[in-house]
Write an enzyme that holds these catalytic residues in place. Structure first.
Site, PDB file in Angstrom:
ATOM      1  N   CYS A 123       0.831  -1.197   0.000  1.00 37.98           N
ATOM      2  CA  CYS A 123       0.000   0.000   0.000  1.00 37.98           C
ATOM      3  C   CYS A 123       0.866   1.248   0.000  1.00 37.98           C
ATOM      4  O   CYS A 123       2.030   1.226   0.331  1.00 37.98           O
ATOM      5  CB  CYS A 123      -0.882  -0.015   1.241  1.00 37.98           C
TER       6      CYS A 123
ATOM      7  N   ARG B 169       2.690   2.116  -7.303  1.00 34.94           N
ATOM      8  CA  ARG B 169       2.779   0.879  -6.516  1.00 34.94           C
ATOM      9  C   ARG B 169       1.620  -0.065  -6.801  1.00 34.94           C
ATOM     10  O   ARG B 169       1.623  -1.214  -6.371  1.00 34.94           O
ATOM     11  CB  ARG B 169       2.791   1.220  -5.021  1.00 34.94           C
TER      12      ARG B 169
ATOM     13  N   TRP C 218      -3.536  -1.945  -1.471  1.00 37.73           N
ATOM     14  CA  TRP C 218      -3.370  -3.156  -2.280  1.00 37.73           C
ATOM     15  C   TRP C 218      -3.950  -4.261  -1.417  1.00 37.73           C
ATOM     16  O   TRP C 218      -3.343  -4.682  -0.435  1.00 37.73           O
ATOM     17  CB  TRP C 218      -1.892  -3.383  -2.582  1.00 37.73           C
TER      18      TRP C 218
ATOM     19  N   ASN D 287      -0.096  -0.630   6.195  1.00 38.26           N
ATOM     20  CA  ASN D 287       0.512  -1.430   5.129  1.00 38.26           C
ATOM     21  C   ASN D 287       1.067  -2.666   5.814  1.00 38.26           C
ATOM     22  O   ASN D 287       1.793  -2.562   6.785  1.00 38.26           O
ATOM     23  CB  ASN D 287       1.646  -0.640   4.460  1.00 38.26           C
ATOM     24  N   GLY D 288       0.669  -3.859   5.350  1.00 38.69           N
ATOM     25  CA  GLY D 288       1.212  -5.082   5.946  1.00 38.69           C
ATOM     26  C   GLY D 288       0.107  -6.053   6.291  1.00 38.69           C
ATOM     27  O   GLY D 288      -1.011  -5.964   5.792  1.00 38.69           O
TER      28      GLY D 288
ATOM     29  N   GLU E 153      11.925 -21.750 -16.688  1.00 38.03           N
ATOM     30  CA  GLU E 153      11.699 -20.364 -16.256  1.00 38.03           C
ATOM     31  C   GLU E 153      12.922 -19.506 -16.552  1.00 38.03           C
ATOM     32  O   GLU E 153      12.808 -18.374 -17.016  1.00 38.03           O
ATOM     33  CB  GLU E 153      11.356 -20.324 -14.761  1.00 38.03           C
TER      34      GLU E 153
ATOM     35  N   LYS F 127      12.843 -16.147 -18.965  1.00 36.40           N
ATOM     36  CA  LYS F 127      13.328 -14.814 -18.553  1.00 36.40           C
ATOM     37  C   LYS F 127      14.271 -14.233 -19.585  1.00 36.40           C
ATOM     38  O   LYS F 127      14.176 -13.061 -19.948  1.00 36.40           O
ATOM     39  CB  LYS F 127      14.020 -14.927 -17.185  1.00 36.40           C
TER      40      LYS F 127
ATOM     41  N   GLU G 129      12.233 -13.320 -22.827  1.00 35.24           N
ATOM     42  CA  GLU G 129      11.307 -12.171 -22.762  1.00 35.24           C
ATOM     43  C   GLU G 129      12.026 -10.866 -22.426  1.00 35.24           C
ATOM     44  O   GLU G 129      11.508  -9.792 -22.684  1.00 35.24           O
ATOM     45  CB  GLU G 129      10.174 -12.438 -21.792  1.00 35.24           C
TER      46      GLU G 129
ATOM     47  N   HIS H  17      18.344 -37.581 -26.205  1.00 31.87           N
ATOM     48  CA  HIS H  17      17.275 -37.949 -27.163  1.00 31.87           C
ATOM     49  C   HIS H  17      17.141 -36.912 -28.254  1.00 31.87           C
ATOM     50  O   HIS H  17      16.093 -36.810 -28.885  1.00 31.87           O
ATOM     51  CB  HIS H  17      15.963 -38.123 -26.392  1.00 31.87           C
TER      52      HIS H  17
ATOM     53  N   LYS I 280       1.677  -7.074 -19.241  1.00 32.33           N
ATOM     54  CA  LYS I 280       1.751  -7.649 -17.899  1.00 32.33           C
ATOM     55  C   LYS I 280       0.651  -8.676 -17.695  1.00 32.33           C
ATOM     56  O   LYS I 280       0.845  -9.678 -17.043  1.00 32.33           O
ATOM     57  CB  LYS I 280       1.646  -6.545 -16.839  1.00 32.33           C
TER      58      LYS I 280
HETATM   59  C1  AGP Z   1       6.288 -14.180 -17.006  1.00 34.26           C
HETATM   60  O1  AGP Z   1       7.504 -13.462 -16.838  1.00 34.26           O
HETATM   61  C2  AGP Z   1       5.403 -13.558 -18.064  1.00 34.26           C
HETATM   62  N1  AGP Z   1       5.134 -12.210 -17.749  1.00 34.26           N
HETATM   63  C3  AGP Z   1       4.177 -14.412 -18.395  1.00 34.26           C
HETATM   64  O2  AGP Z   1       4.624 -15.693 -18.765  1.00 34.26           O
HETATM   65  C4  AGP Z   1       3.140 -14.580 -17.257  1.00 34.26           C
HETATM   66  O3  AGP Z   1       3.658 -15.397 -16.253  1.00 34.26           O
HETATM   67  C5  AGP Z   1       1.887 -15.252 -17.860  1.00 34.26           C
HETATM   68  O4  AGP Z   1       1.358 -14.393 -18.863  1.00 34.26           O
HETATM   69  C6  AGP Z   1       0.816 -15.542 -16.824  1.00 34.26           C
HETATM   70  O5  AGP Z   1       0.375 -14.339 -16.243  1.00 34.26           O
HETATM   71  P1  AGP Z   1      -0.521 -14.432 -14.918  1.00 34.26           P
HETATM   72  O6  AGP Z   1       0.335 -15.095 -13.873  1.00 34.26           O
HETATM   73  O7  AGP Z   1      -0.865 -13.014 -14.571  1.00 34.26           O
HETATM   74  O8  AGP Z   1      -1.722 -15.259 -15.234  1.00 34.26           O
END
Ligand code: AGP
Length: 614
Positions: A2, A27, A75, A101-102, A484, A488, A491, A507, A609
């Site tokens: 928050c 935030r 938040w 906040n918390g 993962e 990273k 992307e 394989h 996002k």
């Molecule tokens: C991860 O770095 C990406 N931004 C993307 O793969 C993300 O995890 C995916 O779109 C799922 O989003 P969500 O967790 O908001 O559902």
């Protein structure tokens, strides 16, 4: 997390507070509110939604002139994001207003105590409890500073509390434990903020409070004590950052800030969810124990990073509960005509709670009468709203498009779910569950120890910044970590990167190995020799063909060291929990490499996002 603003001085508190909240909008929040002290009373206003909703409300109900006030952008953690749950919260008689906040871990017990004493609490929040307790203190004659000290000694959890007393127009009082709080020191005026962005337009002289401290600001002074009332010191400093840097706490990117927030985020994800003996308390899982005992299959769905969290969760949940557990990409799930019954638990993992692919998948599951549990970071978002139950990850707003603290707190929430199912179904004894919970409780410190190696990992990114391809290898719970890590890099650095299960190399993928090809290798803990030895064999295979091995292994793993061209040492943790520490070097590497390449780390090209289209 928050946003908080407090003010005492000669300016109109309404204007200073609203402007401060606007500076804190970055935030992320879902409601906002303000409280002013004037003529012996408090006038407050609060609204769900954006700050504009609050400003519209107070323009219609013109707030009185006042020079003392507090404000908040919420938040949501406990309670839906609506007007009633928005802060500030008032005591029973409206004399004290509080913003927070918390997470107050023991708020349920304190709420019960207040209600048994006849108090009527109108919100679902933990904060309202603090408002009632503070008001009882001032009504018994304590000044607000003493009241805050007395109440804080009764609180457990993480909190920044800021309060005003309608009958004391001279001060704002705040307290902190495990949650940020800074004071802005002006001329004839003083400020309080959850970070310096709240007041940087007015003063660059700041005072950071220490743990378990109370601060009282008046027009002409700032006084710090501990929770027992003993004089204490904060850390005085001059803010050199511009506003943009202040919003990122001095980091260059929100993503880098969020990587370094992970120890706190992991701690918040655990807060209030187990007792000191390790007994899980997941009140938010509104599926009865009997229904949980009837579950005969679990299907975990998600996209991208959330899908990889599900892959890690599968290892843990199957090991602890012996329930068959499938992991499925959400966008594939409903098109394969899955076999779902009332005894299927669909676990939907989503940081945003708005991912269309995942939302459509759970709607299909609900239609098929399966039970749906969401693991989500955004309180009140669509996916948890349409699920039977939810475990919020409490990571705080994640601004960077690339998920970091969102991912690690998804892992924590998945572990808690697995342990809770084992506890309810009796597939693990209490002491076994307690042992894992004690390991989880150490993860914030262990994550910090990996973050302390950031300079070495940044140097690695510099060394490899011209590379055009990377491989990532892992086994068991390290395999999703490899995926993962590759994601990273894709992307953020826009570089070809691929994750593989190490056993898959022979394989086909081993044909990719070329002289000098950098290969990240996540080595399982030595406790499971058949896995550890096989991972060493895979490292030897790629190295023999010219690969440059970047090995992530337990800090005293001498067996793998000879095969590591670069060795990143990880804290020793149980196999199933290793993804929490093994992922961090990959986050740091990708963030730094993208920075060196001049990319926008927070807003990578082509990405959003939250992907709200299928
Ligand atoms: C991860 O770095 C990406 N931004 C993307 O793969 C993300 O995890 C995916 O779109 C799922 O989003 P969500 O967790 O908001 O559902």
């Amino acid at each position: 997390m928050c946003g908080i603003v407090g003010y005492v001085g000669d300016q109109q508190a309404r204007d200073v507070v609203i402007e401060g909240l606007r500076r804190l909008e970055y935030r992320g929040y879902d409601s906002a509110g303000i409280a002013l002290v004037h003529d012996g009373v408090i006038t407050s206003a609060k609204r769900a939604g954006k700050l504009a909703n609050l400003e519209k409300a107070i323009s219609e109900e013109a707030l009185p002139a006042a020079t003392v006030g507090i404000g908040h952008t919420r938040w949501a953690t406990h309670g839906a994001p609506n007007d009633v749950n928005a802060h500030p919260h008032l005591g029973a008689d409206g004399r004290v207003a509080v913003v927070h906040n918390g997470i107050l871990e023991n708020f349920a017990r304190l709420r019960d105590e207040l209600e048994r004493a006849g108090h009527d609490l109108v919100s679902e929040t933990d904060t309202e409890v603090a408002a009632h307790l503070l008001e009882l203190e001032v009504q018994s004659g304590a000044d607000l500073t003493t009241a805050m000290q007395n109440v804080c000694r009764r609180l457990e959890g993480a909190f920044t509390l800021v309060a005003v007393d309608g009958q004391d127009p001279t001060r704002v009082v705040a307290a902190r434990r495990n949650s940020p709080l800074v004071v802005g020191i002006g001329e004839g005026e003083n400020f309080i903020g959850s970070d310096v962005s709240a007041f940087i337009e007015h003063t660059r002289e700041a005072l950071e409070l220490g743990q378990d401290q109370v601060v009282t600001i008046t027009r002409d002074g700032v006084a710090v004590t501990d929770f027992d009332g003993n004089a204490a010191e904060g850390r005085r400093y001059h803010v050199d950052w511009d506003l943009a840097a202040a919003e990122k706490d001095g980091f260059d990117w929100f993503m880098r800030k969020e990587i370094f927030e992970q120890p706190r985020a992991i701690g918040d994800a655990l807060l209030g969810r187990h007792d000191e003996d390790g007994l899980l308390q997941l009140d938010e899982v509104r599926i009865s124990d009997d229904e949980l005992r009837d579950i005969d299959k679990i299907i975990i769905i998600g996209c991208g990073t959330a899908n990889y969290a599900g892959m890690v969760a599968k290892y843990a949940i199957e090991h602890w509960t012996r329930i068959p557990c499938e992991v499925e990409l959400a966008h594939e799930f409903r098109y394969r005509d899955p076999i779902l019954t009332r005894n299927t638990l669909v676990v939907a993992i989503s940081q945003s709670g708005e991912t269309a692919d995942t939302l459509m998948a759970i709607r299909h599951a609900v239609k098929q009468k399966a039970r749906v549990l969401a693991i989500c970071n955004t309180n009140g978002s669509t996916i948890p709203r349409e699920s039977d139950a939810v475990i919020y990850t409490h990571a705080g707003p994640e601004i960077g498009v690339a998920s970091t603290k969102g991912f690690l707190t998804q892992l924590i929430a998945c572990y808690l779910l697995g342990l809770y199912l084992a506890q309810v179904r009796g597939t693990k004894f209490g002491d076994e569950i307690g042992a894992v919970v004690r390991e989880l409780a150490q993860m914030p410190d262990r994550a910090q120890r990996v973050l302390d190696q950031s300079d070495a990992i940044y140097a690695l990114a510099k060394r490899f910044k011209d590379e055009k391809s990377f491989l990532f290898l892992g086994r068991h719970a390290g395999f999703p970590v490899a995926l993962e890590g590759a994601l990273k890099l894709k992307e953020l650095a826009y570089i070809h990167a691929e994750g593989f299960a190490a056993g898959e190399l022979k394989h086909g993928p081993i044909a990719l190995i070329d002289q000098g090809l950098p290969v990240f290798c996540v080595v399982p803990p030595r406790g499971r020799d058949q896995l550890h030895d096989k991972m060493i064999s895979a490292i030897q295979e790629v190295r023999a063909r010219g690969a440059l091995t970047i090995v992530l292994a337990e800090e005293d793993d001498t067996e793998v060291a000879p095969y590591a061209d670069v060795l990143i040492k990880l804290p020793i943790v149980p196999t199933l929990l290793q993804p929490v520490v093994a992922t961090i070097p990959m986050q740091l590497f990708a963030c730094e490499l993208a920075t060196l390449l001049g990319h926008d780390v927070d807003q990578p090209r082509n990405l959003a996002k939250s992907v709200t289209v299928e």
